[in-house]
Design a protein around this motif. Structure first.
Motif, PDB file in Angstrom:
ATOM      1  N   ASP A  60       0.803  -1.229   0.000  1.00  0.00           N
ATOM      2  CA  ASP A  60       0.000   0.000   0.000  1.00  0.00           C
ATOM      3  C   ASP A  60       0.834   1.275   0.000  1.00  0.00           C
ATOM      4  O   ASP A  60       0.412   2.311   0.525  1.00  0.00           O
ATOM      5  N   GLY A  61       2.030   1.223  -0.509  1.00  0.00           N
ATOM      6  CA  GLY A  61       2.844   2.418  -0.669  1.00  0.00           C
ATOM      7  C   GLY A  61       3.505   2.951   0.577  1.00  0.00           C
ATOM      8  O   GLY A  61       4.179   3.973   0.521  1.00  0.00           O
ATOM      9  N   PHE A  62       3.350   2.282   1.720  1.00  0.00           N
ATOM     10  CA  PHE A  62       4.017   2.799   2.914  1.00  0.00           C
ATOM     11  C   PHE A  62       4.761   1.748   3.727  1.00  0.00           C
ATOM     12  O   PHE A  62       5.474   2.092   4.671  1.00  0.00           O
ATOM     13  N   LEU A  63       4.618   0.499   3.381  1.00  0.00           N
ATOM     14  CA  LEU A  63       5.403  -0.546   4.041  1.00  0.00           C
ATOM     15  C   LEU A  63       6.297  -1.173   2.986  1.00  0.00           C
ATOM     16  O   LEU A  63       5.842  -1.456   1.876  1.00  0.00           O
ATOM     17  N   ALA A  91       7.031  -6.801  13.777  1.00  0.00           N
ATOM     18  CA  ALA A  91       5.681  -7.003  14.329  1.00  0.00           C
ATOM     19  C   ALA A  91       4.696  -6.029  13.692  1.00  0.00           C
ATOM     20  O   ALA A  91       3.544  -6.379  13.417  1.00  0.00           O
ATOM     21  N   TYR A  92       5.144  -4.805  13.422  1.00  0.00           N
ATOM     22  CA  TYR A  92       4.276  -3.814  12.766  1.00  0.00           C
ATOM     23  C   TYR A  92       3.898  -4.280  11.359  1.00  0.00           C
ATOM     24  O   TYR A  92       2.750  -4.141  10.943  1.00  0.00           O
ATOM     25  N   TYR A  93       4.860  -4.837  10.640  1.00  0.00           N
ATOM     26  CA  TYR A  93       4.544  -5.368   9.310  1.00  0.00           C
ATOM     27  C   TYR A  93       3.514  -6.498   9.416  1.00  0.00           C
ATOM     28  O   TYR A  93       2.568  -6.560   8.635  1.00  0.00           O
ATOM     29  N   ARG A  98      -1.994  -8.411   8.850  1.00  0.00           N
ATOM     30  CA  ARG A  98      -3.181  -9.009   9.465  1.00  0.00           C
ATOM     31  C   ARG A  98      -4.409  -8.135   9.203  1.00  0.00           C
ATOM     32  O   ARG A  98      -5.497  -8.634   8.944  1.00  0.00           O
ATOM     33  N   LEU A  99      -4.230  -6.796   9.297  1.00  0.00           N
ATOM     34  CA  LEU A  99      -5.350  -5.890   9.001  1.00  0.00           C
ATOM     35  C   LEU A  99      -5.844  -6.052   7.575  1.00  0.00           C
ATOM     36  O   LEU A  99      -6.992  -5.733   7.271  1.00  0.00           O
ATOM     37  N   ARG A 100      -4.977  -6.567   6.709  1.00  0.00           N
ATOM     38  CA  ARG A 100      -5.350  -6.771   5.294  1.00  0.00           C
ATOM     39  C   ARG A 100      -5.709  -8.232   5.018  1.00  0.00           C
ATOM     40  O   ARG A 100      -5.742  -8.666   3.876  1.00  0.00           O
ATOM     41  N   GLY A 101      -5.917  -9.006   6.076  1.00  0.00           N
ATOM     42  CA  GLY A 101      -6.364 -10.384   5.931  1.00  0.00           C
ATOM     43  C   GLY A 101      -5.271 -11.412   5.746  1.00  0.00           C
ATOM     44  O   GLY A 101      -5.555 -12.570   5.417  1.00  0.00           O
TER      45      GLY A 101
END
Length: 173
Positions: A60-63, A91-93, A98-101
Motif C-alpha cells: 500500500d505504498g508505505f510498508l 511485528a508492525y509489518y 493481518r489488518l489486510r487479511g
C-alpha cells in the motif's frame, strides 16, 4: 507534516531507539542519506538473500518488506544492537498484513552474525505494539521534537547526531 501520512515500520523502529529521531523523521527531516551505517545496512540488504525473488515488497505504498518467501515475511538487519526495535518493526509489518487479511509470521535475519529469529504477532506483542503506535501518534502531534537531556551512547552512530548535537563537543561513552 501531513497528519494523514501513515506510520511506517521505520517510524516504529526509530521511536524505540530515540523518540527525537522518530519525530524528525515523521516531520520529513531525513538525515540518513549521508550516514555510513545506513549505507552499511543497505549493502547488507543488497548482498544477502540476493536470490530471493520477492524482494522489497511494497504494501500500500508505505510498508516495504525486505522479502517474502513461502508466505513468510523476512527482515534483514545489519547489526543486532537494536533488537527490540527490529522485532517491533517486523511485528508492525505482521500487524499491518493481518489488518489486510494476511496471517503469517516473520523472521529477522542478522547475516553478519549468522543468526535469525522467528517473530510471531502474539497477543502480548500486539498489545505492546499498540502502545508504541499510540505513542508515535502522540509524538507526531507535538509541535517540537522531544528534548534529549544529554547525548546518549547511540547518538554516536545516529544519522541525526550532527543535527541534534552540533554545538556539543563529545558524546557520552
Amino acid at each position: 507534516m501531513n497528519p494523514s501520512d501513515p506510520i511506517t515500520g521505520t517510524h516504529i523502529h526509530y521511536f524505540l531507539v530515540c523518540p527525537r529521531k522518530c519525530w524528525l523523521s515523521l516531520h520529513h527531516l531525513h538525515q540518513e542519506a549521508d550516514s555510513d551505517l545506513v549505507e552499511l545496512g543497505r549493502l547488507t540488504h543488497e548482498r544477502t538473500f540476493a536470490r530471493q525473488q520477492m524482494r522489497e515488497v511494497d504494501v500500500d505504498g508505505f510498508l516495504r518488506i525486505d522479502f517474502t518467501s513461502e508466505g513468510i515475511v523476512h527482515e534483514i538487519k545489519h547489526g543486532q544492537s537494536e533488537e527490540q526495535a527490529h522485532r517491533m518493526q517486523l511485528a508492525y509489518y505482521l500487524y499491518q498484513l493481518r489488518l489486510r487479511g494476511v496471517q503469517t509470521h516473520g523472521v529477522l535475519h542478522y547475516p553478519n552474525q549468522r543468526r535469525k529469529e522467528r517473530v510471531e504477532l502474539t497477543p502480548e506483542l500486539e498489545a505492546e505494539l499498540q502502545q508504541v503506535i499510540q505513542q508515535v501518534e502522540a509524538l507526531r502531534q507535538q509541535p517540537l521534537p522531544p528534548q534529549v537531556p544529554r547525548p546518549m551512547r547511540i547518538c554516536r552512530s545516529c544519522a541525526y547526531e550532527e543535527f541534534c548535537w552540533s554545538d556539543d563537543e563529545e558524546v557520552e561513552q
